[in-house]
Write an enzyme that holds these catalytic residues in place. Structure first.
Site, PDB file in Angstrom:
ATOM      1  CE  LYS A 164       3.981   7.526   2.862  1.00 51.30           C
ATOM      2  NZ  LYS A 164       4.241   7.070   1.482  1.00 51.30           N
TER       3      LYS A 164
ATOM      4  CD1 TRP B 221      -3.001  -1.372   0.699  1.00 52.51           C
ATOM      5  CD2 TRP B 221      -1.489  -2.478   1.932  1.00 52.51           C
ATOM      6  NE1 TRP B 221      -3.500  -2.631   0.945  1.00 52.51           N
ATOM      7  CE2 TRP B 221      -2.590  -3.334   1.694  1.00 52.51           C
ATOM      8  CE3 TRP B 221      -0.421  -2.949   2.675  1.00 52.51           C
ATOM      9  CZ2 TRP B 221      -2.639  -4.637   2.188  1.00 52.51           C
ATOM     10  CZ3 TRP B 221      -0.464  -4.251   3.164  1.00 52.51           C
ATOM     11  CH2 TRP B 221      -1.567  -5.078   2.926  1.00 52.51           C
ATOM     12  CG  ASP B 222       3.779   4.425  -1.316  1.00 53.96           C
ATOM     13  OD1 ASP B 222       4.878   4.254  -0.764  1.00 53.96           O
ATOM     14  OD2 ASP B 222       3.496   5.451  -1.956  1.00 53.96           O
ATOM     15  CG  PHE B 223       0.412   1.992   4.484  1.00 51.17           C
ATOM     16  CD1 PHE B 223      -0.096   3.234   4.147  1.00 51.17           C
ATOM     17  CD2 PHE B 223      -0.494   0.982   4.773  1.00 51.17           C
ATOM     18  CE1 PHE B 223      -1.465   3.468   4.083  1.00 51.17           C
ATOM     19  CE2 PHE B 223      -1.869   1.203   4.727  1.00 51.17           C
ATOM     20  CZ  PHE B 223      -2.352   2.458   4.381  1.00 51.17           C
TER      21      PHE B 223
END
Length: 783
Positions: free
Chosen positions: A486, A457-459
């Site tokens: 995030k 999730w691009d966290f």
């Protein structure tokens, strides 16, 4: 008794009113039918049909049209209450536009009655007046700041051992522990309302609004009477702390195609070189991968550092395409070492530059150690003919340092590409989205804590960890590390061991069905308050009017929404919070007076969709922060964007950004308030010029002071604000020339004794207005 036929103008007005209601109703009915077909609320199609009939009747001069609309409006009120309760902004979205129409219908009802040959009932004017008063009251309420969590009465504590002891601001977060707390009391909540501009300067480097990520996100350093500023293109300026007068300017002539920014500088107090220069030095990372040491007295490079003051950070990295490896965070000065990570271009291709973390001698620039997450055998430079392991998790955010424990804390990001992890290696998954404690002497990991397993999730962990000794409930203190993410999570760890101080549990999460992908069945969830992480439902959809709210509902029903960990798929998956946050690079501040953690956030959902590469009609290359990204080397191309309405407004209900104080003794929210207004933004990017404190997305860091204040400027409107740290109440705001993404800092001048609060203003992210300002505020000079 006779009646008077209405004037032709009245007939025309009735026809226009009926037409407006009918068109509005047609839009609601058509969209409502679509929504109902998708399985959503049937209210809109019913209300739209009622408005169509009511509009037709009113246009024909039938009083039954007013009666029908009045009944439909009453039913709408009941439906709105059942949908959202008494939540103000959701009710505004559902009822205000309809109430405006109802007010007009009530005012025109006597004309309808007269046209039908009936005696006009003047009581309708009373109804219209009451509706108008209700609309006025709604407008007044819209301008009132109302906390989401109101503060209890808090006794003001004091820290006499720290009062006035701060003399410099020598690190990006004030200390290498990143607390962003200033032990200064001259400006406090009793006098902050008297703050005024002391000086304003231009840096000469305007962050162009070109869509390629050129942004001013700087926090200046202050040493003695001098302020050191870094601009988006890495130009360094030294200015007088009392006047802003320039002392010197250094331009490294940085050239990169995108993502130009400089969040901060490093400062090292060392020994003078053979030429008597550089007893102290500023450390600058450039976007084109250089580490430069400057003499703070004159801005000239330190000749004994690297090659004439410069260390080439591309050494050992292999091929680096322009813009694929940039350095945007402030370098960490850990004792006599300068520790750097680096940002790699997100989500464009597999095998991007390495995520290596390196430490250099602060005096000589010699490489002391390297931590390569993909190859523990590499401890300095790679062997000849080899490079640091490509495509490993990187550390693009600020790092923190505990000199007592001898540990550096590195928050890692994702091994690219972000949204397909089927090709990741075991080492990638081991260190992805984690806090890694590195030995300052050797760079070897002592412990790690993973905040997201197999992150799809691009966290990235986007923020500098904050190091603070927490009350243990028994009169003592425990060394803690606080890490925000995030995903809206806040993890509190023992910084000696990495074990959670506040409990963390593994919770089941949904898994996807992409061939070749693997999924973690659980994710860590902290017992600390999570910020803006509620799973969205259809009732959470919002808009300025029922029509754009309806369109957001339609969008929502076409997406798969399973919360923050909605796995990407070939359908459209909605993620809330999105990969912008939650919390981002601005990190947190800690109010040491009350043991409060101060957290700002943005609440922006993102949708994401994977497309099999073999089904594409056109080749996709490269990528941007939003939109199509190639993910070259994987079977998929990704497409993502913000979940907003046609007007550019977030589709979920406000607030879209908040400031929260969390009591670190109880782990409870002490207060939470919306942060920012629509003064300088609005639908379709049109400025509303209204100070409605709806709460807008925030980007930047806060400042806590012993004067019981929190300063913040990273809003979509152009203000530096001061809040009461005990209650969250706004005490003062100063107008900035443009918006800011900078984090404010403060200091007391050793020459004049005045306390200044300084912030850079280069432009808010979503605004086209750009500048190159540095603004200082102070209390009026004493007579």
């Amino acid at each position: 008794m006779t009646t008077t036929r209405p004037h032709r103008l009245a007939t025309l007005l009735l026809a226009l009113l009926g037409l407006v209601i009918g068109v509005f109703g047609l839009a609601l009915a058509a969209g409502g039918a679509w929504l109902a077909w998708l399985g959503g609320s049937a209210y809109f199609v019913a209300m739209g049909a009622a408005m169509l009939v009511a509009g037709w009747l009113i246009a024909r001069g039938r009083p039954a049209g007013a009666t029908l609309y009045g009944l439909a409006f009453v039913v709408s009120g009941i439906w709105a209450w059942s949908d959202v309760g008494f939540d103000f902004w959701p009710l505004v979205s559902r009822l205000v536009a309809l109430a405006v129409i109802a007010c007009a219908v009530a005012a025109f009802t006597p004309l309808l009655q007269a046209r039908a040959g009936r005696r006009p009932q003047r009581g309708q004017y009373v109804v219209a007046s009451l509706l108008a008063l209700a609309l006025v009251a709604t407008g007044v309420r819209a301008f009132q700041p109302v906390p989401m969590v109101a503060a209890d009465t808090v006794a003001v504590a004091h820290l006499p051992t720290q009062a006035g002891v701060q003399t410099d601001w020598p690190a990006w977060g004030n200390t290498v522990g990143g607390t962003r707390f200033a032990a200064l009391t001259q400006i406090d909540r009793s006098n902050v309302g008297q703050l005024q501009r002391a000086w304003t300067i231009h840096t000469g480097d305007v962050a162009a609004s070109n869509g390629f990520g050129e942004e001013d996100q700087n926090t200046p350093l202050q040493i003695g009477g001098t302020l050191f500023i870094c601009t988006p293109n890495n130009i360094v300026l030294a200015v007088d702390g009392d006047t802003g007068a320039r002392r010197w300017r250094f331009d490294p002539h940085t050239h990169v195609p995108q993502w130009q920014r400089c969040r901060g500088l490093g400062y090292h107090q060392g020994v003078a070189g053979p030429d008597g220069r550089c007893a102290q030095r500023l450390l600058l990372e450039t976007d084109d991968a250089r580490l430069i040491a400057l003499d703070p007295r004159d801005g000239r490079p330190c000749a004994g550092f690297g090659a004439n003051g410069v260390v080439d950070l591309r050494v050992g990295m292999g091929v680096i395409k322009p813009g694929y490896y940039t350095l945007t965070a402030a370098p960490l000065v850990a004792g006599d070492a300068v520790v750097i990570g680096g940002r790699v271009a997100d989500n464009i291709e597999e095998g991007e530059p390495a995520g290596v973390v390196r430490a250099f001698d602060a005096t000589t620039g010699v490489l002391r150690w390297a931590w390569d997450p993909g190859n523990p055998a590499i401890t300095r430079l790679p062997p000849p003919g080899q490079t640091y392991t490509r495509g490993t998790p990187n550390v693009w955010a600020g790092m923190a340092y505990d000199p007592r424990l001898g540990l550096i804390y590195a928050p890692t990001g994702n091994a690219t590409p972000d949204f397909f992890g089927g090709l990741r290696r075991p080492g990638d998954d081991a260190f992805n989205t984690s806090v890694v404690a590195l030995d300052v002497a050797t760079g070897r990991p002592r412990w790690r804590f993973q905040a997201v397993h197999h992150d799809l999730w691009d966290f990235d962990l986007p923020a500098q960890p904050a190091l603070y000794d927490l009350p243990d409930g028994h009169g003592g203190r425990v060394p803690a590390l606080i890490q925000v993410g995030k995903n809206g999570q806040i993890f509190v760890l023992n910084r000696a061991t990495g074990t959670p101080i506040v409990p963390v549990t593994e919770r089941p999460v949904p898994v996807g069905s992409i061939p070749g992908e693997r999924y973690s069945p659980t994710q860590p969830v902290s017992a600390m308050p999570s910020i803006g992480t509620a799973t969205l439902t259809e009732s959470d959809m919002w808009g300025a009017t029922p029509i754009d709210q309806l369109l957001c509902r339609i969008q929502f029903k076409q997406m798969r929404s399973q919360g923050a960990y909605t796995p990407p798929g070939v359908d459209t998956a909605l993620q809330m919070p999105g990969s912008l946050g939650g919390m981002n690079w601005g990190s947190v501040s800690i109010d040491m007076v009350h043991d409060y953690l101060i957290v700002n956030d943005m609440r922006l959902g993102l949708w994401n969709r994977l497309t099999p590469r073999d089904k594409l009609k056109h080749q996709v290359t490269g990528g941007t922060e939003m939109g199509l990204s190639a993910m070259t080397g994987t079977p998929y191309v990704s497409n993502r964007n913000r979940f907003v309405s046609l007007l550019g407004i977030p589709c979920q209900k406000p607030p879209f950004g908040t400031m929260t104080a969390i009591d670190l003794r109880t782990h409870k929210i002490a207060w939470q308030v919306p942060m920012g207004s629509v003064q300088d933004t609005g639908p379709l990017g049109i400025k509303m010029h209204l100070g409605i404190p709806i709460g807008m997305p925030t980007l930047g860091g806060s400042l806590a002071t012993q004067g019981n204040l929190v300063f913040f400027a990273g809003t979509q409107d152009y203000y530096l604000r001061a809040l009461d740290v005990a209650t969250g109440r706004l005490l003062w705001k100063g107008r900035l020339p443009v918006g800011s993404q900078g984090s404010p800092m403060t200091y007391v001048s050793p020459r004049t004794g005045r306390q200044y609060v300084v912030v850079t203003a280069g432009g808010a992210r979503q605004s086209p207005d750009r500048g190159d300002y540095v603004v200082a505020y102070a209390l009026p000079p004493r007579a």
